[in-house]
Write a protein that holds these residues in place. Structure first.
Motif, mmCIF file in Angstrom:
data_model
loop_
_atom_site.group_PDB
_atom_site.id
_atom_site.type_symbol
_atom_site.label_atom_id
_atom_site.label_comp_id
_atom_site.label_asym_id
_atom_site.label_seq_id
_atom_site.Cartn_x
_atom_site.Cartn_y
_atom_site.Cartn_z
ATOM 1 N N ASP A 183 13.294 8.742 -1.223
ATOM 2 C CA ASP A 183 12.461 8.138 -2.259
ATOM 3 C C ASP A 183 11.259 9.040 -2.531
ATOM 4 O O ASP A 183 10.266 9.015 -1.813
ATOM 5 N N ASP A 184 11.354 9.841 -3.582
ATOM 6 C CA ASP A 184 10.295 10.801 -3.887
ATOM 7 C C ASP A 184 8.976 10.109 -4.216
ATOM 8 O O ASP A 184 7.897 10.602 -3.859
ATOM 9 N N GLU A 185 9.047 8.976 -4.909
ATOM 10 C CA GLU A 185 7.814 8.269 -5.270
ATOM 11 C C GLU A 185 7.094 7.761 -4.027
ATOM 12 O O GLU A 185 5.880 7.925 -3.889
ATOM 13 N N ARG B 131 7.414 8.855 -0.913
ATOM 14 C CA ARG B 131 6.918 9.988 -0.133
ATOM 15 C C ARG B 131 5.668 10.576 -0.785
ATOM 16 O O ARG B 131 4.719 10.982 -0.099
ATOM 17 N N GLY B 132 5.633 10.598 -2.109
ATOM 18 C CA GLY B 132 4.457 11.106 -2.813
ATOM 19 C C GLY B 132 3.225 10.258 -2.563
ATOM 20 O O GLY B 132 2.112 10.779 -2.430
ATOM 21 N N ILE B 133 3.403 8.937 -2.489
ATOM 22 C CA ILE B 133 2.276 8.049 -2.201
ATOM 23 C C ILE B 133 1.738 8.291 -0.797
ATOM 24 O O ILE B 133 0.526 8.369 -0.576
ATOM 25 N N VAL B 134 2.663 8.418 0.179
ATOM 26 C CA VAL B 134 2.244 8.695 1.551
ATOM 27 C C VAL B 134 1.521 10.034 1.627
ATOM 28 O O VAL B 134 0.456 10.161 2.256
ATOM 29 N N ASN B 135 2.056 11.045 0.964
ATOM 30 C CA ASN B 135 1.417 12.357 0.953
ATOM 31 C C ASN B 135 0.028 12.306 0.322
ATOM 32 O O ASN B 135 -0.916 12.949 0.794
ATOM 33 N N ALA B 136 -0.108 11.534 -0.758
ATOM 34 C CA ALA B 136 -1.383 11.472 -1.482
ATOM 35 C C ALA B 136 -2.491 10.870 -0.639
ATOM 36 O O ALA B 136 -3.672 11.147 -0.872
ATOM 37 N N GLY B 137 -2.133 10.069 0.358
ATOM 38 C CA GLY B 137 -3.147 9.424 1.182
ATOM 39 C C GLY B 137 -3.762 10.300 2.246
ATOM 40 O O GLY B 137 -4.568 9.825 3.050
ATOM 41 N N HIS B 138 -3.436 11.589 2.255
ATOM 42 C CA HIS B 138 -3.908 12.471 3.328
ATOM 43 C C HIS B 138 -5.372 12.836 3.181
ATOM 44 O O HIS B 138 -6.118 12.867 4.171
ATOM 45 N N PRO C 157 10.911 14.748 10.031
ATOM 46 C CA PRO C 157 10.451 14.338 8.703
ATOM 47 C C PRO C 157 10.546 15.496 7.715
ATOM 48 O O PRO C 157 10.821 16.636 8.092
ATOM 49 N N SER C 158 10.295 15.198 6.439
ATOM 50 C CA SER C 158 10.238 16.255 5.433
ATOM 51 C C SER C 158 9.056 17.175 5.729
ATOM 52 O O SER C 158 8.117 16.814 6.437
ATOM 53 N N ALA C 159 9.106 18.368 5.167
ATOM 54 C CA ALA C 159 8.059 19.366 5.436
ATOM 55 C C ALA C 159 6.688 18.880 4.994
ATOM 56 O O ALA C 159 5.680 19.132 5.667
ATOM 57 N N THR C 160 6.612 18.165 3.863
ATOM 58 C CA THR C 160 5.307 17.715 3.367
ATOM 59 C C THR C 160 4.721 16.629 4.264
ATOM 60 O O THR C 160 3.496 16.562 4.445
ATOM 61 N N ALA D 206 5.539 -2.422 8.382
ATOM 62 C CA ALA D 206 6.301 -2.391 7.129
ATOM 63 C C ALA D 206 7.507 -1.477 7.291
ATOM 64 O O ALA D 206 7.358 -0.264 7.401
ATOM 65 N N SER D 207 8.694 -2.078 7.295
ATOM 66 C CA SER D 207 9.935 -1.303 7.255
ATOM 67 C C SER D 207 10.539 -1.441 5.865
ATOM 68 O O SER D 207 10.547 -2.542 5.297
ATOM 69 N N ASN D 208 11.042 -0.335 5.322
ATOM 70 C CA ASN D 208 11.671 -0.343 4.005
ATOM 71 C C ASN D 208 10.754 -0.893 2.915
ATOM 72 O O ASN D 208 11.175 -1.638 2.034
ATOM 73 N N ILE D 209 9.479 -0.528 2.976
ATOM 74 C CA ILE D 209 8.528 -0.959 1.962
ATOM 75 C C ILE D 209 8.755 -0.172 0.674
ATOM 76 O O ILE D 209 9.122 1.010 0.702
ATOM 77 N N ARG D 210 8.568 -0.822 -0.460
ATOM 78 C CA ARG D 210 8.760 -0.176 -1.750
ATOM 79 C C ARG D 210 7.430 0.381 -2.263
ATOM 80 O O ARG D 210 6.349 -0.063 -1.845
#
Length: 285
Positions: free
Chosen positions: A130-132, A134-141, A177-180, A99-103
């Motif tokens: 895209d904060d939303e 990135r937040g979804i990716v972070n939440a999956g940890h 990548p971002s720090a998070t 998945a590239s550029n997935i929403r």
């Protein structure tokens, strides 16, 4: 015949003969180095993560405290082998959805339905802004927190619904990548190969060989291996901080189960890839 509604491929058919965990590790590591120029430690880390992608419980409600470390592949510039490594992982890992550029809406719905191994390329072009997403990716940890809540339409009204965002994920990008994201990742830093470094091109024959390795991985990751991985309390190198220890714990447990040189090699890789020049440095914030 009707096309399958699933966008993720099925799990590989297990190899018909028994395969030990050590044999699966060796074959995976050899396959990675055959096609990609990587440091010894980075190759070990990628092999560990591939085996973990078969071992992790993909249900949204599994062992408490379970961690899904991102595998984040970083190229400083173009043409450093990022695409080659992603191609190898596409054939080695189970149920891969590239998945590239997935929403955001597509991301959490894909994870909820497919339980895939998600490969997200070109993360620097959209994830940072895209904060939303990135937040979804972070939440999956962390599994017990790996959910997002969204309103969905039902009976001409909107009701809140919980979506799981728990699955193995690979991020690939140019630049840091971002720090998070970095905090939740096992970082693989690529470098442009030298003229004297030769790797095998990933053609149809090589891809078929990788798929055979995937079948051998399916045979090696038995229910007993999964049970033992979750029951283990592996020794963590003291120099790793708490988040790094979380990211490496299951991978080190698998290395211990494989035996031979893998326990030492895995811990060497964890230290080499995780510890920066000043591990105690923190921002004022």
């Amino acid at each position: 015949s009707e096309p399958s509604a699933s966008i993720a491929p099925p799990w590989p058919e297990p190899w018909p003969e028994p395969v030990t965990l050590g044999e699966a590790f060796e074959e995976t590591l050899e396959a990675i180095h055959r096609h990609v120029v990587l440091s010894k430690e980075a190759g070990i880390a990628v092999a560990l993560w591939v085996v973990w992608s078969y071992s992790v419980d993909r249900s949204p409600t599994g062992p408490a405290g379970d961690i899904a470390p991102l595998l984040t592949i970083i190229s400083p510039v173009k043409r450093c082998g990022k695409t080659s490594l992603l191609s190898v992982l596409t054939h080695l890992c189970p149920r891969v959805v590239p998945a590239s550029n997935i929403r955001p809406a597509a991301l959490f719905r894909t994870i909820e339905v497919e339980r895939p191994t998600l490969l997200i390329d070109e993360a620097e072009t959209f994830l940072r802004e895209d904060d939303e997403l990135r937040g979804i990716v972070n939440a999956g940890h962390r599994r017990d927190l790996a959910f997002v809540v969204r309103c969905v339409e039902a009976d001409r009204d909107f009701i809140p619904r919980k979506f799981s965002v728990w699955c193995p994920k690979v991020l690939a990008q140019i630049g840091n990548p971002s720090a998070t994201i970095e905090d939740r990742s096992i970082i693989i830093r690529l470098q442009r190969k030298r003229r004297d470094e030769v790797v095998e091109r990933l053609n149809a024959v090589a891809a078929e060989r990788l798929k055979q390795t995937a079948r051998r991985l399916m045979a090696a990751i038995t229910p007993e291996v999964r049970i033992d991985m979750y029951a283990a309390e592996p020794e963590i190198p003291a120099v790793l901080n708490d988040r790094q220890a979380d990211n490496w714990r299951s991978l080190l447990a698998l290395a211990d189960l494989a035996g031979d040189y893998w326990p030492a090699a895995a811990r060497n890789a964890a230290v080499a890839l995780s510890v920066v020049e000043d591990p105690d440095a923190e921002s004022i914030g």
